[in-house]
Enzyme design. Sequence first.
Site, mmCIF file in Angstrom:
data_model
loop_
_atom_site.group_PDB
_atom_site.id
_atom_site.type_symbol
_atom_site.label_atom_id
_atom_site.label_comp_id
_atom_site.label_asym_id
_atom_site.label_seq_id
_atom_site.Cartn_x
_atom_site.Cartn_y
_atom_site.Cartn_z
ATOM 1 N N ARG A 180 0.853 -1.190 0.000
ATOM 2 C CA ARG A 180 0.000 0.000 0.000
ATOM 3 C C ARG A 180 0.891 1.242 0.000
ATOM 4 O O ARG A 180 2.101 1.154 0.065
ATOM 5 C CB ARG A 180 -0.931 -0.011 1.223
ATOM 6 C CG ARG A 180 -0.188 -0.356 2.506
ATOM 7 C CD ARG A 180 -0.761 0.269 3.717
ATOM 8 N NE ARG A 180 -0.679 1.722 3.659
ATOM 9 C CZ ARG A 180 0.426 2.412 3.890
ATOM 10 N NH1 ARG A 180 1.566 1.823 4.166
ATOM 11 N NH2 ARG A 180 0.410 3.726 3.807
ATOM 12 N N ASP A 238 -2.322 10.765 -2.437
ATOM 13 C CA ASP A 238 -2.549 9.641 -3.348
ATOM 14 C C ASP A 238 -2.817 10.121 -4.773
ATOM 15 O O ASP A 238 -2.422 9.482 -5.743
ATOM 16 C CB ASP A 238 -3.713 8.796 -2.830
ATOM 17 C CG ASP A 238 -3.343 8.161 -1.510
ATOM 18 O OD1 ASP A 238 -2.822 7.043 -1.514
ATOM 19 O OD2 ASP A 238 -3.504 8.823 -0.472
#
Length: 339
Positions: A46, A229
Amino acid sequence: MRTVDWSEDGPAVVLLDQRALPQATEYLHLTTVDGVVDAIRTLAVRGAPNLGVAGAFGAALAAHLHAGDPTTARAETDRIAHARPTAVPLALGARRAIARLGEGPAAVLAEARAVLADGARVNAAATSRAADLLEAGGPGRPLRLLTLCNTGDLACGDGGSALGAALRLHERGTLAEVLACETRPLLQGARLTVWELARAGAPHRLCVDSAGPAALATGLVDAVVVGADRIAANGDVANKIGTYMLACAAARSGVPFLVVAPEETIDPVTPTGADIVVEERGADEVTGFGGITTTVPGTPVFNPAFDVTPFGLVTAIVTEERAWSPDVTTSRAAAPSRR
Ligand code: MRU
């Protein structure tokens, strides 16, 4: 610490399983594209930049498994690129690697290794620029930082992003404390950020996410540092859920709010934050923890993995190339563009 790598024993992607941390250090040897997709979806790997590396090595795996069948290799890489929707680097890393498929699987693997190596250079430049800015804007004593989620080596490869900047300050002797928000629902802050801070010997305390605004309001924090992100072309920032709450509180308290991320996170084809696809995750992440149900069985759930902070609440987005603020652009005059 290498969190994504290639196995020399055969075509396989090797991942440090972040779901098991901090209790156990376990590695996954993934020999199928299904395995890579599942590892991405379940957050065994992740963090936006590290997803780019996983995407690239996943493409190398697809190229090796389907040597001689480029159509399937590309389709399988596409599945990896779309395993999660919000982080920009996942698809970029996968597509960059598979673009060399015409030269054979070894070339795809070489490109994946280049994605990994480039990330370390990018992180070093972005984190030292952010550390310089934090020191320059600080009160002239060691700094107290607040952060959310995990933005260290585990999320970004060597050097980290926001947490990397905090660790650069620690190396320089100018870090007083990192206040780490636990980051519900999956506790990336409590499990991963605290683990990295402890390994580095950096001073830190853990707090619940809702204590962040209170810490800002009561003068316990000199600056907020977070990752990203996806950053829209207008500077709106998608980051782990809870970021917007901290940005509002930082603005209210007059505390600088820095976003540290690779330049590639800025997506020129996403005009504003409203255009960012925010991943919504499963109800089970909210209705319980560690196998124990914590609410009324069957309760409907709202579980967005990310939120969007308007650029106007950001003091600066710091990348390897520049510091980009709503009213000031330093180091590079041009608008965001994909290199
Ligand atoms: O859902 P995750 O754990 O992949 O979350 C992404 C992140 O790691 C964070 O949003 C982070 O702050 C930015 S990416 C280093």
